[in-house]
Design an enzyme around this catalytic site. Structure first.
Site, PDB file in Angstrom:
ATOM      1  N   ARG A  50       0.836  -1.166   0.124  1.00 29.53           N
ATOM      2  CA  ARG A  50      -0.137   0.015   0.057  1.00 29.53           C
ATOM      3  C   ARG A  50       0.963   1.297  -0.184  1.00 29.53           C
ATOM      4  O   ARG A  50       0.646   2.407  -0.804  1.00 29.53           O
ATOM      5  CB  ARG A  50      -0.925  -0.115   1.278  1.00 29.53           C
ATOM      6  CG  ARG A  50      -1.952   0.984   1.202  1.00 29.53           C
ATOM      7  CD  ARG A  50      -3.092   0.910   2.264  1.00 29.53           C
ATOM      8  NE  ARG A  50      -2.560   1.041   3.601  1.00 29.53           N
ATOM      9  CZ  ARG A  50      -3.230   1.068   4.558  1.00 29.53           C
ATOM     10  NH1 ARG A  50      -4.514   0.590   4.408  1.00 29.53           N
ATOM     11  NH2 ARG A  50      -2.769   1.130   5.858  1.00 29.53           N
ATOM     12  N   LYS A 149      -2.929   6.700   1.027  1.00 30.92           N
ATOM     13  CA  LYS A 149      -2.778   6.857   2.462  1.00 30.92           C
ATOM     14  C   LYS A 149      -1.785   8.140   2.423  1.00 30.92           C
ATOM     15  O   LYS A 149      -0.669   8.109   2.795  1.00 30.92           O
ATOM     16  CB  LYS A 149      -2.392   5.848   3.138  1.00 30.92           C
ATOM     17  CG  LYS A 149      -2.502   5.917   4.698  1.00 30.92           C
ATOM     18  CD  LYS A 149      -2.652   4.683   5.365  1.00 30.92           C
ATOM     19  CE  LYS A 149      -2.179   4.913   6.955  1.00 30.92           C
ATOM     20  NZ  LYS A 149      -3.565   5.428   7.759  1.00 30.92           N
ATOM     21  N   GLU A 182     -16.045   6.542   5.733  1.00 27.12           N
ATOM     22  CA  GLU A 182     -15.383   5.822   6.713  1.00 27.12           C
ATOM     23  C   GLU A 182     -15.250   6.756   7.930  1.00 27.12           C
ATOM     24  O   GLU A 182     -16.009   7.838   7.872  1.00 27.12           O
ATOM     25  CB  GLU A 182     -13.927   5.669   6.223  1.00 27.12           C
ATOM     26  CG  GLU A 182     -13.062   6.825   5.993  1.00 27.12           C
ATOM     27  CD  GLU A 182     -11.818   6.757   5.353  1.00 27.12           C
ATOM     28  OE1 GLU A 182     -11.234   5.524   5.293  1.00 27.12           O
ATOM     29  OE2 GLU A 182     -10.912   7.547   4.995  1.00 27.12           O
TER      30      GLU A 182
HETATM   31  N1  PMP Z   1      -9.307   5.083   7.260  1.00 25.87           N
HETATM   32  C1  PMP Z   1      -8.256   5.638   7.590  1.00 25.87           C
HETATM   33  C2  PMP Z   1      -8.634   7.328   7.124  1.00 25.87           C
HETATM   34  C3  PMP Z   1      -7.407   5.606   8.345  1.00 25.87           C
HETATM   35  O1  PMP Z   1      -6.319   6.317   8.394  1.00 25.87           O
HETATM   36  C4  PMP Z   1      -7.033   4.123   8.544  1.00 25.87           C
HETATM   37  C5  PMP Z   1      -5.808   3.706   9.019  1.00 25.87           C
HETATM   38  N2  PMP Z   1      -5.668   4.361  10.486  1.00 25.87           N
HETATM   39  C6  PMP Z   1      -8.029   3.316   8.152  1.00 25.87           C
HETATM   40  C7  PMP Z   1      -9.205   3.390   7.491  1.00 25.87           C
HETATM   41  C8  PMP Z   1      -7.905   1.856   8.595  1.00 25.87           C
HETATM   42  O2  PMP Z   1      -6.857   1.176   7.840  1.00 25.87           O
HETATM   43  P1  PMP Z   1      -5.849   0.099   8.426  1.00 25.87           P
HETATM   44  O3  PMP Z   1      -6.705  -1.178   8.867  1.00 25.87           O
HETATM   45  O4  PMP Z   1      -4.906  -0.173   7.208  1.00 25.87           O
HETATM   46  O5  PMP Z   1      -5.307   0.706   9.339  1.00 25.87           O
END
Ligand code: PMP
Length: 288
Positions: A50, A149, A182
């Site tokens: 990622r 990200k 989200e």
């Molecule tokens: N959405 C956002 C905006 C995030 O920053 C994160 C990670 N903290 C997630 C979803 C969850 O992703 P992950 O399971 O890869 O931590």
């Protein structure tokens, strides 16, 4: 604490970056948050993939190869004796001038921190979390792809401020069309009639590593998982509601915007997936 900065481990007090770094000037960069469970870096390959995909999408050239970053991360974890903790891996565009032009920055800046983790209290997992809907809209997917990200978290931070103003730890962010995207740092799931629903990435959700793990664990349990646009109404009438993320793992939501979810306690599917996640991460069951 020792911190990896560019090509070596340095003492925390020497771990500094330039005020001309475009990561600082423009939030121009990408990052990962990764867990360490029992000394093992969790879903490391998926996080590295990622990171490099995020970088590629924004034309950021990471000066280290994936293998080199893996090695640097392992050395950082070892140097700090992190057994159960959290890694923050950041790559910025690097040092440039005051203009936006990213191509003036000759080398990306890389730093890796391996630290302890601030977890939600266990009680919150047992009782479930109360949250709100934020008015701050998630980045338009045609502006910044949700898969990236990036270091630009300002809209998530504004939503987090809304949550904190209401004395709750999290807020749901909707996209420009009003569909659920989200939470400020977690992905969203609901359960209705024993079927699990989660918004698609194109609704504006980061393809969370925990989200993928949880979807796979749910399918292994014979549960159906459907990626579908969800509205505020869908959240309000859900039988169960939970969030997933690297730090939070799987956490039940029991109230949103003063509407009680289900019977006001984390439901059976949420509990099952939290247990299965724990076993998957730790390689053993939870002691009760
Ligand atoms: N959405 C956002 C905006 C995030 O920053 C994160 C990670 N903290 C997630 C979803 C969850 O992703 P992950 O399971 O890869 O931590």
């Amino acid at each position: 604490m020792k911190v990896w900065v560019n090509d070596r481990l340095v003492d925390e007090s020497e771990a500094k970056i330039s005020v001309f770094d475009h990561g600082v000037l423009y939030g121009d960069g990408v990052f990962e948050g990764i867990r360490v469970y029992n000394g093992k870096i969790f879903e490391f390959e998926a996080h590295i993939k990622r990171l490099y995909e995020s970088a590629r999408a924004i034309r950021l050239n990471i000066f280290m190869s994936p293998d080199e970053i893996v090695e640097a991360t392992k050395r950082t974890v070892e140097a700090n004796n992190v057994i159960d903790g959290y890694i923050r891996m950041v790559v910025t565009r690097g040092i440039g001038t005051l203009g936006l032009n990213p191509f003036i920055c000759e080398n990306s800046t890389i730093f890796i921190i391996a630290d302890n983790i601030q977890l939600y209290p266990e009680e919150l997992y047992e009782k479930g979390m109360k949250i709100i809907s934020a008015t701050t809209v998630r980045n338009h997917p045609l502006a910044i792809p949700p898969q990236v990200k990036s270091l630009n978290y300002l809209n998530n931070i504004l939503a987090k401020i809304e949550a904190l103003d209401y004395n709750v730890p999290e807020a749901i962010m909707y996209n420009h069309e009003g569909f659920v995207a989200e939470a400020t740092g977690d992905n969203v799931f609901i359960v209705r009639n024993n079927i699990i629903y989660t918004p698609p990435v194109q609704a504006g959700s980061l393809p969370g590593i925990t989200r993928t793990v949880v979807i796979n664990l749910a399918k292994k349990e014979g549960l159906e998982v459907i990626e579908m646009n969800l509205t505020r109404f869908d959240l309000y009438v859900a039988d169960e509601f939970f969030l997933t993320g690297t730090a939070a793992e799987v956490i039940g939501i029991v109230e949103i915007d003063n509407r009680t979810i289900g019977d006001g306690k984390p439901g059976p599917v949420t509990k099952l997936l939290r247990d299965r996640f724990f076993e998957y991460a730790h390689g053993k069951g939870r002691e009760r």
